[in-house]
Design an enzyme around this catalytic site. Structure first.
Site, PDB file in Angstrom:
ATOM      1  N   GLY A  53     -19.125  27.316  -2.360  1.00  0.00           N
ATOM      2  CA  GLY A  53     -19.000  28.331  -1.660  1.00  0.00           C
ATOM      3  C   GLY A  53     -17.887  28.169   0.454  1.00  0.00           C
TER       4      GLY A  53
ATOM      5  N   GLU B  18      -4.058   2.308  -9.578  1.00  0.00           N
ATOM      6  CA  GLU B  18      -3.567   1.448 -10.698  1.00  0.00           C
ATOM      7  C   GLU B  18      -3.761   2.136 -12.341  1.00  0.00           C
ATOM      8  OE1 GLU B  18      -6.985  -1.334 -11.106  1.00  0.00           O
ATOM      9  OE2 GLU B  18      -7.541  -1.006  -8.805  1.00  0.00           O
TER      10      GLU B  18
ATOM     11  N   THR C  18      -1.042   5.687 -13.487  1.00  0.00           N
ATOM     12  CA  THR C  18      -0.667   7.425 -13.058  1.00  0.00           C
ATOM     13  C   THR C  18      -1.503   7.638 -14.476  1.00  0.00           C
ATOM     14  OG1 THR C  18       1.749   8.117 -13.055  1.00  0.00           O
ATOM     15  CG2 THR C  18       0.798   7.589 -11.313  1.00  0.00           C
TER      16      THR C  18
END
Ligand SMILES: Cc1cc2nc3c(=O)[nH]c(=O)nc-3n(C[C@H](O)[C@H](O)[C@H](O)COP(=O)(O)OP(=O)(O)OC[C@H]3O[C@@H](n4cnc5c(N)ncnc54)[C@H](O)[C@@H]3O)c2cc1C
Length: 393
Positions: free
Chosen positions: A342, A366, A368
């Site tokens: 929360g 390293e 995407t």
């Protein structure tokens, strides 16, 4: 099929867990706030053999296998991904290419002080114009009178500017190939080489206690024998290196996802609303179940890819699968961990707020998620074509 780790793998995992939980986790928040590189932690990890876990014993490394490394890296990253990436970039990016492609003399001179973890080594590929498109490298190296003369720059290079960094391997353009593509070559650049300088460390969203700098090369001379591997093979060597790195970054992601789960389940048990613990609400239970399932799946993908690598089998597709799935599972885990906390999860001092900030980079560094999905698809299409050929025969 045996899912039990060997005694050696278990020993590395348990030792990393004990050290990470006692020496790293309690300090992770402060290191992140102060954006301070933890020299003492890295030195202790070197003493435990963790900073050279997969590197050859002959050169001072620990000689462990990739499964052991993945298990240990998960535990270190569960405590702090800044320390996890420091270990990962040193072993998988910095030292692994020296171990794989270096001559005996190069290993003795450059790998030996790093395989023990006393010194760190970096790997410089990324540039302003060469990110995902690594072939776009603009940095040049010209062979003149027995020296490579390097000119250009690199960006975001991990472990490149600490007080214990011994050097960097850079990819530079050394000519043009017959197919008119650039000839890319890996060169070893010791830290104190004249003409090689580093810019200030970056301000980052995550991995804030790890070290990244821009690198500048102005008529930087290194001896001809600092060529790593073959001339023109730099990109191929680096792509192979990255396969291992992807398994390791996936292990780092599993560690972070596990840390999110640890915090989430403990908060769910403690926090009371409507007169009972929020863990009694099915909506919260389902979140915990989904997190646990995804962590289990991601860990299995990591261990399978690591197992294949240890056996010398092809593992590139599995490495990309592990990297994409584990990084995205970690992002979902961080998101749900904040949700379970929360408003408390939105506060700067809370661990899950830090995890939520840190997790994004795992989908970028390293390779995407996009480029890894392309690697997976290419491999599936290639396999499909080979199978179709077999059926037609
Ligand atoms: C903290 C940090 C540490 C790092 N450490 C190192 C290091 O030690 N050594 C090093 O060499 N590099 C390092 N990097 C660089 C990192 O590897 C690159 O950020 C990464 O490869 C992506 O390159 P880019 O950021 O230039 O993104 P870009 O290539 O600009 O991509 C931008 C977007 O376009 C997408 N895209 C690009 N091409 C394609 C395509 N063909 N098809 C579909 N989508 C595409 C990408 O997936 C991405 O979503 C580091 C980066 C960071 C942030």
């Amino acid at each position: 099929m045996n899912f039990d780790p060997t005694d050696d793998q278990r020993r590395w995992r348990d030792m990393a867990r004990d050290f990470a939980q006692s020496a790293i986790r309690p300090r992770a928040g402060q290191l992140d706030r102060e954006q301070r590189f933890p020299y003492d932690i890295v030195a202790e990890m070197a003493g435990l053999g963790l900073m050279g876990l997969t590197l050859p014993e002959e050169y001072g490394g620990s000689g462990g296998d990739f499964v052991a490394y993945s298990l240990a890296l998960e535990e270190i990253s569960r405590a702090d991904t800044s320390v996890g990436i420091t270990m990962e970039a040193h072993i998988s990016l910095g030292c692994a290419p020296l171990a794989a492609y270096g001559t005996d003399e190069q290993k003795d001179k450059f790998l030996r002080p790093c395989a023990t973890g006393e010194r760190l080594w970096a790997f410089g590929l990324t540039e302003e114009e060469a990110g995902t498109d690594a072939g776009g490298t603009r940095t040049t190296a010209e062979l003149r009178d027995g020296h490579w003369v390097i000119n250009g720059s690199k960006k975001w290079i991990t472990n490149s500017g600490t007080d214990v960094t011994a050097g960097v391997t850079v990819i530079a353009r050394t000519g043009t190939r017959d197919d008119s593509k650039p000839e890319l070559t890996a060169l070893i650049v010791p830290q104190e080489t004249p003409g090689y300088t580093r810019g200030p460390a970056y301000e980052k969203l995550g991995w804030r206690a790890s070290d990244q700098h821009p690198l500048f090369f102005e008529d930087c001379h290194v001896p001809e024998e600092n060529l790593l591997g073959e001339r023109g093979a730099g990109l191929r060597q680096f792509l192979r290196t990255l396969d291992g790195g992807r398994v390791a970054v996936a292990a780092l992601s599993v560690g972070l996802a596990q840390a999110c789960f640890d915090e989430a389940i403990s908060r769910a048990r403690e926090r009371r609303q409507f007169g009972r613990s929020i863990a009694e609400f099915q909506a919260i239970q389902f979140k915990l179940s989904d997190m646990a399932m995804e962590i289990e799946l991601a860990r299995n993908l990591v261990l399978k890819a690591a197992w294949l690598k240890d056996r010398g089998r092809p593992f590139s597709r599995e490495a990309s699968m592990a990297k994409v799935f584990a990084s995205e599972a970690a992002k979902r885990a961080a998101d749900q961990a904040v949700q379970i906390h929360g408003g408390e999860g939105f506060m700067e001092g809370s661990a899950v707020a830090r995890y939520w900030r840190q997790v994004k980079i795992n989908e970028i560094g390293e390779g995407t998620s996009e480029i890894n999905r392309q690697i997976i698809a290419r491999s599936l299409l290639k396999q499909g074509a080979e199978e179709a050929k077999l059926v037609a025969q």
